[in-house]
Design a protein around this motif. Sequence first.
Motif, PDB file in Angstrom:
ATOM      1  N   ARG A 101       0.826  -1.204   0.000  1.00 47.70           N
ATOM      2  CA  ARG A 101       0.000   0.000   0.000  1.00 47.70           C
ATOM      3  C   ARG A 101       0.864   1.260   0.000  1.00 47.70           C
ATOM      4  O   ARG A 101       0.595   2.221  -0.747  1.00 47.70           O
ATOM      5  CB  ARG A 101      -0.908  -0.008   1.224  1.00 47.70           C
ATOM      6  CG  ARG A 101      -1.648   1.294   1.490  1.00 47.70           C
ATOM      7  CD  ARG A 101      -2.820   1.464   0.576  1.00 47.70           C
ATOM      8  NE  ARG A 101      -3.592   2.651   0.932  1.00 47.70           N
ATOM      9  CZ  ARG A 101      -4.767   2.963   0.391  1.00 47.70           C
ATOM     10  NH1 ARG A 101      -5.306   2.174  -0.513  1.00 47.70           N
ATOM     11  NH2 ARG A 101      -5.414   4.051   0.761  1.00 47.70           N
ATOM     12  N   GLY A 102       1.895   1.282   0.830  1.00 45.61           N
ATOM     13  CA  GLY A 102       2.753   2.456   0.922  1.00 45.61           C
ATOM     14  C   GLY A 102       3.523   2.715  -0.363  1.00 45.61           C
ATOM     15  O   GLY A 102       3.677   3.866  -0.784  1.00 45.61           O
ATOM     16  N   LEU A 103       3.995   1.654  -1.014  1.00 44.73           N
ATOM     17  CA  LEU A 103       4.712   1.822  -2.277  1.00 44.73           C
ATOM     18  C   LEU A 103       3.785   2.370  -3.349  1.00 44.73           C
ATOM     19  O   LEU A 103       4.176   3.258  -4.127  1.00 44.73           O
ATOM     20  CB  LEU A 103       5.300   0.484  -2.713  1.00 44.73           C
ATOM     21  CG  LEU A 103       6.067   0.477  -4.035  1.00 44.73           C
ATOM     22  CD1 LEU A 103       7.262   1.416  -3.972  1.00 44.73           C
ATOM     23  CD2 LEU A 103       6.514  -0.932  -4.386  1.00 44.73           C
ATOM     24  N   GLY A 104       2.562   1.866  -3.405  1.00 43.25           N
ATOM     25  CA  GLY A 104       1.608   2.389  -4.380  1.00 43.25           C
ATOM     26  C   GLY A 104       1.279   3.841  -4.141  1.00 43.25           C
ATOM     27  O   GLY A 104       1.194   4.636  -5.082  1.00 43.25           O
ATOM     28  N   ARG A 105       1.124   4.218  -2.869  1.00 40.60           N
ATOM     29  CA  ARG A 105       0.823   5.611  -2.553  1.00 40.60           C
ATOM     30  C   ARG A 105       2.009   6.514  -2.882  1.00 40.60           C
ATOM     31  O   ARG A 105       1.834   7.606  -3.438  1.00 40.60           O
ATOM     32  CB  ARG A 105       0.467   5.734  -1.072  1.00 40.60           C
ATOM     33  CG  ARG A 105      -0.044   7.074  -0.670  1.00 40.60           C
ATOM     34  CD  ARG A 105      -1.306   7.442  -1.410  1.00 40.60           C
ATOM     35  NE  ARG A 105      -2.501   6.817  -0.871  1.00 40.60           N
ATOM     36  CZ  ARG A 105      -3.552   6.465  -1.601  1.00 40.60           C
ATOM     37  NH1 ARG A 105      -3.536   6.670  -2.910  1.00 40.60           N
ATOM     38  NH2 ARG A 105      -4.623   5.921  -1.040  1.00 40.60           N
ATOM     39  N   SER A 106       3.221   6.073  -2.561  1.00 40.13           N
ATOM     40  CA  SER A 106       4.408   6.879  -2.866  1.00 40.13           C
ATOM     41  C   SER A 106       4.598   7.018  -4.369  1.00 40.13           C
ATOM     42  O   SER A 106       4.966   8.092  -4.867  1.00 40.13           O
ATOM     43  CB  SER A 106       5.643   6.240  -2.233  1.00 40.13           C
ATOM     44  OG  SER A 106       5.547   6.228  -0.818  1.00 40.13           O
ATOM     45  N   LEU A 107       4.362   5.951  -5.129  1.00 38.84           N
ATOM     46  CA  LEU A 107       4.475   6.019  -6.584  1.00 38.84           C
ATOM     47  C   LEU A 107       3.435   6.970  -7.171  1.00 38.84           C
ATOM     48  O   LEU A 107       3.750   7.744  -8.091  1.00 38.84           O
ATOM     49  CB  LEU A 107       4.314   4.630  -7.195  1.00 38.84           C
ATOM     50  CG  LEU A 107       5.541   3.726  -7.202  1.00 38.84           C
ATOM     51  CD1 LEU A 107       5.171   2.326  -7.661  1.00 38.84           C
ATOM     52  CD2 LEU A 107       6.631   4.303  -8.092  1.00 38.84           C
ATOM     53  N   ALA A 108       2.224   6.932  -6.667  1.00 38.27           N
ATOM     54  CA  ALA A 108       1.180   7.830  -7.165  1.00 38.27           C
ATOM     55  C   ALA A 108       1.561   9.287  -6.933  1.00 38.27           C
ATOM     56  O   ALA A 108       1.433  10.139  -7.829  1.00 38.27           O
ATOM     57  CB  ALA A 108      -0.149   7.505  -6.486  1.00 38.27           C
ATOM     58  N   ILE A 109       2.046   9.585  -5.747  1.00 45.42           N
ATOM     59  CA  ILE A 109       2.476  10.954  -5.442  1.00 45.42           C
ATOM     60  C   ILE A 109       3.652  11.349  -6.326  1.00 45.42           C
ATOM     61  O   ILE A 109       3.691  12.461  -6.877  1.00 45.42           O
ATOM     62  CB  ILE A 109       2.840  11.068  -3.955  1.00 45.42           C
ATOM     63  CG1 ILE A 109       1.601  10.881  -3.085  1.00 45.42           C
ATOM     64  CG2 ILE A 109       3.489  12.420  -3.652  1.00 45.42           C
ATOM     65  CD1 ILE A 109       1.893  10.826  -1.601  1.00 45.42           C
ATOM     66  N   GLY A 110       4.630  10.451  -6.480  1.00 42.92           N
ATOM     67  CA  GLY A 110       5.815  10.763  -7.268  1.00 42.92           C
ATOM     68  C   GLY A 110       5.499  11.009  -8.727  1.00 42.92           C
ATOM     69  O   GLY A 110       5.987  11.974  -9.339  1.00 42.92           O
ATOM     70  N   ILE A 111       4.680  10.158  -9.328  1.00 44.78           N
ATOM     71  CA  ILE A 111       4.370  10.287 -10.757  1.00 44.78           C
ATOM     72  C   ILE A 111       3.528  11.528 -11.024  1.00 44.78           C
ATOM     73  O   ILE A 111       3.825  12.310 -11.941  1.00 44.78           O
ATOM     74  CB  ILE A 111       3.662   9.012 -11.258  1.00 44.78           C
ATOM     75  CG1 ILE A 111       4.616   7.819 -11.211  1.00 44.78           C
ATOM     76  CG2 ILE A 111       3.150   9.212 -12.683  1.00 44.78           C
ATOM     77  CD1 ILE A 111       3.962   6.496 -11.536  1.00 44.78           C
ATOM     78  N   LEU A 112       2.479  11.733 -10.238  1.00 46.80           N
ATOM     79  CA  LEU A 112       1.625  12.910 -10.442  1.00 46.80           C
ATOM     80  C   LEU A 112       2.410  14.207 -10.254  1.00 46.80           C
ATOM     81  O   LEU A 112       2.307  15.135 -11.072  1.00 46.80           O
ATOM     82  CB  LEU A 112       0.449  12.870  -9.471  1.00 46.80           C
ATOM     83  CG  LEU A 112      -0.642  11.824  -9.747  1.00 46.80           C
ATOM     84  CD1 LEU A 112      -1.689  11.848  -8.648  1.00 46.80           C
ATOM     85  CD2 LEU A 112      -1.296  12.066 -11.099  1.00 46.80           C
ATOM     86  N   SER A 113       3.212  14.272  -9.207  1.00 44.60           N
ATOM     87  CA  SER A 113       3.983  15.490  -8.942  1.00 44.60           C
ATOM     88  C   SER A 113       5.014  15.733 -10.030  1.00 44.60           C
ATOM     89  O   SER A 113       5.184  16.870 -10.495  1.00 44.60           O
ATOM     90  CB  SER A 113       4.666  15.385  -7.579  1.00 44.60           C
ATOM     91  OG  SER A 113       3.727  15.227  -6.545  1.00 44.60           O
ATOM     92  N   SER A 114       5.716  14.689 -10.459  1.00 47.33           N
ATOM     93  CA  SER A 114       6.766  14.855 -11.456  1.00 47.33           C
ATOM     94  C   SER A 114       6.212  15.331 -12.791  1.00 47.33           C
ATOM     95  O   SER A 114       6.770  16.235 -13.433  1.00 47.33           O
ATOM     96  CB  SER A 114       7.523  13.533 -11.641  1.00 47.33           C
ATOM     97  OG  SER A 114       8.553  13.671 -12.588  1.00 47.33           O
ATOM     98  N   VAL A 115       5.106  14.734 -13.234  1.00 42.31           N
ATOM     99  CA  VAL A 115       4.501  15.156 -14.506  1.00 42.31           C
ATOM    100  C   VAL A 115       4.006  16.593 -14.421  1.00 42.31           C
ATOM    101  O   VAL A 115       4.242  17.410 -15.332  1.00 42.31           O
ATOM    102  CB  VAL A 115       3.348  14.200 -14.882  1.00 42.31           C
ATOM    103  CG1 VAL A 115       2.594  14.730 -16.099  1.00 42.31           C
ATOM    104  CG2 VAL A 115       3.887  12.807 -15.180  1.00 42.31           C
ATOM    105  N   ALA A 116       3.335  16.931 -13.326  1.00 39.77           N
ATOM    106  CA  ALA A 116       2.824  18.302 -13.175  1.00 39.77           C
ATOM    107  C   ALA A 116       3.957  19.311 -13.091  1.00 39.77           C
ATOM    108  O   ALA A 116       3.884  20.397 -13.691  1.00 39.77           O
ATOM    109  CB  ALA A 116       1.935  18.389 -11.930  1.00 39.77           C
TER     110      ALA A 116
END
Length: 311
Positions: A101-116
Amino acid sequence: MADSELTVTAAAVLTAEDEQSTGLRRTGRFTLIARRFARRRSAVVGLVLLVLLVVFAFVGPRIAQWGYDEPDFLALAQAPSAEHWFGTTTGGSDVFALVARGLGRSLAIGILSSVAITVIAAIVGTTIAFFEGWVERVGMWVLDMLLVIPSFLLIAMIVRSSSGANGWIWLAFGITVFGWIGYARVLRTLTLSLRELDYVHAAKYMGVRSFTIIRRHLIPNLGSVLIIQTVLGVVAAVNAETALSFLGLGIKAPDTSLGTILQAGQSVILTAPWVLIAPSVALVLLTFSVQLIGDGLRDAIDPNSRSGGRA
């Protein structure tokens, strides 16, 4: 048939005959980059590793015997076993489910933030450099002023005011709001040389709108830099999220992330080391894989890199 059509047809026939006689075939840019990337074994290893981590983040919660928010009060601080594959925390939470769960949440934050961050920095950086004059002076002054803002403290305040369910969205928003500033300055510097190219001046003289030139000519010519930055920016965003959550200023219960698991594990490192080891390994593998992919993309996009040669 018109003369122009005859000329195009003749040129197509000659091109086809040349390709047949020489045995050569044209290779597209993306195909060439993919082949160069595939020749880097380390880059391929990083890509495979990242795919496995993504699969683990999505599939892990579904195959875990316990949910991340379902503690087993009969197995407190239990070592890895057949029932709890990565062990349990002092509160009985399954570490396997927590890490997935934590890895999925960290990946979601990382990908969304990086693209934006990449999109915002590309638009702002190229616009400031293109218009020159007072627009460039005011734009650089604004960027310099934004750099002195204590972003770490403000992100913590933004996330602290949110609820546990949508805290990760506000965390991604905070990282994005303060993460594009330095990158926009870098892109502005790179755009200074692009704005002096002949085709940019020709577009201006032809009356093409400024934002059309920025969108069609300047930003696409920064494509290689933007791609690499987007990939590497995922690691930077994940590290920022981990640091905030580790200090108790990021993701809050009942949600979890790699940072919150590390925070819980650092206090029981002697009695239950598996609580700290599992998220640490996941974070190291994620960082390592993205770095390998970034290096591979850099060498694949750069024609003068050591990965050049026959493609």
